[in-house]
Design a protein around this motif. Sequence first.
Motif, PDB file in Angstrom:
ATOM      1  N   SER A   3     -20.034  39.445 -27.696  1.00  0.00           N
ATOM      2  CA  SER A   3     -18.893  40.120 -27.088  1.00  0.00           C
ATOM      3  C   SER A   3     -19.055  41.615 -27.235  1.00  0.00           C
ATOM      4  O   SER A   3     -19.400  42.107 -28.303  1.00  0.00           O
ATOM      5  N   GLY A   5     -16.945  45.174 -26.349  1.00  0.00           N
ATOM      6  CA  GLY A   5     -15.693  45.730 -25.875  1.00  0.00           C
ATOM      7  C   GLY A   5     -15.015  46.521 -26.966  1.00  0.00           C
ATOM      8  O   GLY A   5     -15.521  46.675 -28.069  1.00  0.00           O
ATOM      9  N   PRO A  57     -14.043  45.729 -21.641  1.00  0.00           N
ATOM     10  CA  PRO A  57     -12.855  45.033 -22.175  1.00  0.00           C
ATOM     11  C   PRO A  57     -12.194  45.860 -23.280  1.00  0.00           C
ATOM     12  O   PRO A  57     -12.872  46.521 -24.067  1.00  0.00           O
ATOM     13  N   THR A  58     -10.874  45.808 -23.325  1.00  0.00           N
ATOM     14  CA  THR A  58     -10.138  46.613 -24.303  1.00  0.00           C
ATOM     15  C   THR A  58     -10.330  46.113 -25.722  1.00  0.00           C
ATOM     16  O   THR A  58     -10.149  46.864 -26.671  1.00  0.00           O
ATOM     17  N   ARG A  59     -10.702  44.839 -25.869  1.00  0.00           N
ATOM     18  CA  ARG A  59     -10.932  44.250 -27.190  1.00  0.00           C
ATOM     19  C   ARG A  59     -12.264  43.509 -27.176  1.00  0.00           C
ATOM     20  O   ARG A  59     -12.603  42.863 -26.189  1.00  0.00           O
ATOM     21  N   VAL A  62     -12.157  39.357 -26.519  1.00  0.00           N
ATOM     22  CA  VAL A  62     -11.524  38.802 -25.320  1.00  0.00           C
ATOM     23  C   VAL A  62     -12.043  37.398 -25.033  1.00  0.00           C
ATOM     24  O   VAL A  62     -11.289  36.501 -24.689  1.00  0.00           O
ATOM     25  N   ARG A  70      -7.558  33.499 -13.836  1.00  0.00           N
ATOM     26  CA  ARG A  70      -7.521  34.901 -13.423  1.00  0.00           C
ATOM     27  C   ARG A  70      -6.708  35.043 -12.142  1.00  0.00           C
ATOM     28  O   ARG A  70      -6.516  34.100 -11.396  1.00  0.00           O
ATOM     29  N   GLN A 140     -12.298  44.787 -11.227  1.00  0.00           N
ATOM     30  CA  GLN A 140     -11.398  44.191 -12.210  1.00  0.00           C
ATOM     31  C   GLN A 140     -10.836  42.859 -11.712  1.00  0.00           C
ATOM     32  O   GLN A 140     -10.647  41.933 -12.490  1.00  0.00           O
ATOM     33  N   ARG A 145     -13.945  37.988 -16.817  1.00  0.00           N
ATOM     34  CA  ARG A 145     -14.428  38.160 -18.187  1.00  0.00           C
ATOM     35  C   ARG A 145     -13.876  39.422 -18.850  1.00  0.00           C
ATOM     36  O   ARG A 145     -13.629  39.455 -20.049  1.00  0.00           O
ATOM     37  N   ILE A 146     -13.662  40.487 -18.113  1.00  0.00           N
ATOM     38  CA  ILE A 146     -13.240  41.736 -18.742  1.00  0.00           C
ATOM     39  C   ILE A 146     -11.732  41.780 -19.004  1.00  0.00           C
ATOM     40  O   ILE A 146     -11.236  42.722 -19.601  1.00  0.00           O
ATOM     41  N   ASP A 147     -11.015  40.765 -18.562  1.00  0.00           N
ATOM     42  CA  ASP A 147      -9.585  40.633 -18.840  1.00  0.00           C
ATOM     43  C   ASP A 147      -8.807  41.885 -18.438  1.00  0.00           C
ATOM     44  O   ASP A 147      -8.018  42.421 -19.205  1.00  0.00           O
ATOM     45  N   ARG A 148      -9.060  42.345 -17.243  1.00  0.00           N
ATOM     46  CA  ARG A 148      -8.350  43.496 -16.678  1.00  0.00           C
ATOM     47  C   ARG A 148      -7.636  43.028 -15.412  1.00  0.00           C
ATOM     48  O   ARG A 148      -7.940  41.980 -14.872  1.00  0.00           O
TER      49      ARG A 148
END
Length: 186
Positions: A3, A5, A57-59, A62, A70, A140, A145-148
Amino acid sequence: MVSIGGVGVMVLGALVAGTAAVLLALALRARLGTVTAVSVSGLLWSLVAIALVTLVPTRPDVGIVPAETRSESCSWDYGGPTGAAFEVLGFDQRTLNVLLFVPAGAFLVLALGRWWSGLVLAPVGLGLLAAYSLAIELTQLQLARIDRACDVTDLVDNVLGAGIGFVVGLVLLPVLTPWRGRRADH
């Protein structure tokens, strides 16, 4: 599974890109002059920084976001969910989206301000910054996967930021005079 991010990855990426931008500016300085070299490098750095902030990803935890869960379309709810859930240094998400694109707009004008063709190319470049923001939102949407989330509010805020930066660049243009280029540097 590896991962990647989080804010640390974004900051590290921005630092690496910043180092590359400084080296590029130094390499271009003799040919283009300091203002134009820094502006070209700054524009490229800001485009990379925008990609890092919006596509990493912000975290780091994720994980995989199943494609079935999605979103199938962009949010057209202008103003959307409040940005209060995401704050940095007291700025909400909408303000951050505007501020993110200001440097790109300013550097664009200053990078092209050396040449007369910049009168035509700068507005075209502003359109390309808007297209870049749209491409990010569509990415996005497609990359679960990038959860945006794809959001029209982000697009409007990004274009507003690029426009504000464009005006800032126009104000700085007669002060920094990039058309003087190499003569002023020697």
